[in-house]
Design an enzyme around this catalytic site. Structure first.
Site, short mmCIF file in Angstrom:
data_model
loop_
_atom_site.label_atom_id
_atom_site.label_comp_id
_atom_site.label_asym_id
_atom_site.label_seq_id
_atom_site.Cartn_x
_atom_site.Cartn_y
_atom_site.Cartn_z
N ASP A 30 -6.76 -36.98 -11.41
CA ASP A 30 -7.15 -38.36 -11.15
C ASP A 30 -8.39 -38.72 -11.97
O ASP A 30 -9.32 -37.93 -12.11
CB ASP A 30 -7.43 -38.53 -9.65
CG ASP A 30 -7.47 -39.99 -9.23
OD1 ASP A 30 -6.59 -40.41 -8.48
OD2 ASP A 30 -8.40 -40.71 -9.66
N ASN A 86 -0.86 -43.51 -0.68
CA ASN A 86 -1.25 -44.88 -0.37
C ASN A 86 -0.07 -45.80 -0.68
O ASN A 86 0.56 -45.67 -1.74
CB ASN A 86 -2.47 -45.28 -1.19
CG ASN A 86 -3.70 -44.47 -0.82
OD1 ASN A 86 -3.90 -44.13 0.34
ND2 ASN A 86 -4.52 -44.15 -1.80
N GLY A 92 -3.90 -49.30 0.52
CA GLY A 92 -4.84 -48.96 -0.54
C GLY A 92 -4.20 -48.57 -1.85
O GLY A 92 -4.85 -47.95 -2.70
N GLN A 93 -2.92 -48.93 -2.03
CA GLN A 93 -2.25 -48.57 -3.29
C GLN A 93 -2.71 -49.51 -4.40
O GLN A 93 -2.58 -50.74 -4.27
CB GLN A 93 -0.73 -48.66 -3.12
CG GLN A 93 0.03 -48.21 -4.36
CD GLN A 93 1.55 -48.20 -4.16
OE1 GLN A 93 2.06 -48.68 -3.13
NE2 GLN A 93 2.26 -47.68 -5.13
N HIS A 99 2.89 -42.22 -6.28
CA HIS A 99 2.09 -41.03 -6.63
C HIS A 99 1.60 -40.38 -5.35
O HIS A 99 1.22 -41.05 -4.40
CB HIS A 99 0.93 -41.38 -7.55
CG HIS A 99 0.10 -42.55 -7.11
ND1 HIS A 99 0.54 -43.86 -7.24
CD2 HIS A 99 -1.11 -42.62 -6.53
CE1 HIS A 99 -0.38 -44.68 -6.77
NE2 HIS A 99 -1.40 -43.95 -6.32
N HIS A 101 -1.27 -38.07 -3.96
CA HIS A 101 -2.58 -37.47 -4.23
C HIS A 101 -2.61 -36.08 -3.59
O HIS A 101 -2.35 -35.96 -2.38
CB HIS A 101 -3.71 -38.29 -3.58
CG HIS A 101 -3.90 -39.67 -4.09
ND1 HIS A 101 -4.92 -40.02 -4.94
CD2 HIS A 101 -3.21 -40.82 -3.84
CE1 HIS A 101 -4.86 -41.32 -5.20
NE2 HIS A 101 -3.83 -41.84 -4.54
P1 DGP Z 1 -3.96 -45.41 -5.39
O1 DGP Z 1 -5.21 -46.12 -4.97
O2 DGP Z 1 -3.38 -44.54 -4.31
O3 DGP Z 1 -2.96 -46.36 -6.00
O4 DGP Z 1 -4.44 -44.40 -6.52
C1 DGP Z 1 -4.44 -44.66 -7.87
C2 DGP Z 1 -5.24 -43.59 -8.51
O5 DGP Z 1 -4.93 -43.54 -9.87
C3 DGP Z 1 -6.76 -43.78 -8.43
O6 DGP Z 1 -7.33 -42.72 -7.68
C4 DGP Z 1 -7.24 -43.74 -9.85
C5 DGP Z 1 -6.06 -43.19 -10.61
N1 DGP Z 1 -5.87 -43.75 -11.91
C6 DGP Z 1 -5.72 -45.06 -12.24
N2 DGP Z 1 -5.52 -45.20 -13.56
C7 DGP Z 1 -5.52 -43.94 -14.07
C8 DGP Z 1 -5.35 -43.43 -15.39
O7 DGP Z 1 -5.16 -44.14 -16.38
N3 DGP Z 1 -5.43 -42.07 -15.52
C9 DGP Z 1 -5.64 -41.24 -14.47
N4 DGP Z 1 -5.71 -39.92 -14.70
N5 DGP Z 1 -5.79 -41.69 -13.21
C10 DGP Z 1 -5.74 -43.03 -13.03
#
Ligand code: DGP
Length: 113
Positions: A30, A86, A92-93, A99, A101
């Site tokens: 992340d 999420n 909180g998505q 995805h 986590h």
């Molecule tokens: P959510 O809030 O559950 O939709 O989580 C999305 C997650 O994705 C957040 O923790 C940050 C991560 N994220 C967003 N854009 C990118 C990216 O371009 N690269 C990576 N590695 N993570 C990302």
């Protein structure tokens, strides 16, 4: 071409810190880690969220094979870890591509924020 950021990561149009890949799934670190180990497990095909996941084989693959493998690889299988999906606005998505986590490497608290 898809504008979805996780499709682009899965297609290697955008770099990520990849920790796992097979024919149907990618997993990468992340961008904004909430714990020492924070990995996103993502189906390669675009699925908007968990309510849209209709592929039982893919669901089973993620939870019975990919999660245990990554948890062991990053060293949290014995200590414990948390899985979070999420979903939707109140869930909180922020990225509308399913995805999971996988978060670990520190003691988790409950309830979540
Ligand atoms: P959510 O809030 O559950 O939709 O989580 C999305 C997650 O994705 C957040 O923790 C940050 C991560 N994220 C967003 N854009 C990118 C990216 O371009 N690269 C990576 N590695 N993570 C990302």
């Amino acid at each position: 071409m898809s504008e979805c950021i996780f499709c682009k990561i899965a297609n290697k149009e955008i770099n990520s810190n990849l920790v796992y890949e097979d024919e149907s799934v990618v997993a990468f670190r992340d961008l904004n880690p909430q714990a020492p180990q924070h990995i996103l497990i993502v189906p390669k095909k675009h699925v908007a969220n968990i309510t849209e996941l209709d592929d039982k084989n893919l669901a089973a693959h993620i939870f019975t094979e990919v999660v245990p493998k990554i948890a062991a690889e990053v060293g949290v299988d014995k200590s414990g870890f948390r899985l979070v999906i999420n979903t939707g606005e109140e869930g909180g998505q922020t990225v509308n591509h399913l995805h999971v986590h996988l978060i670990g490497g520190r003691k988790m608290t409950w309830p979540p924020g």
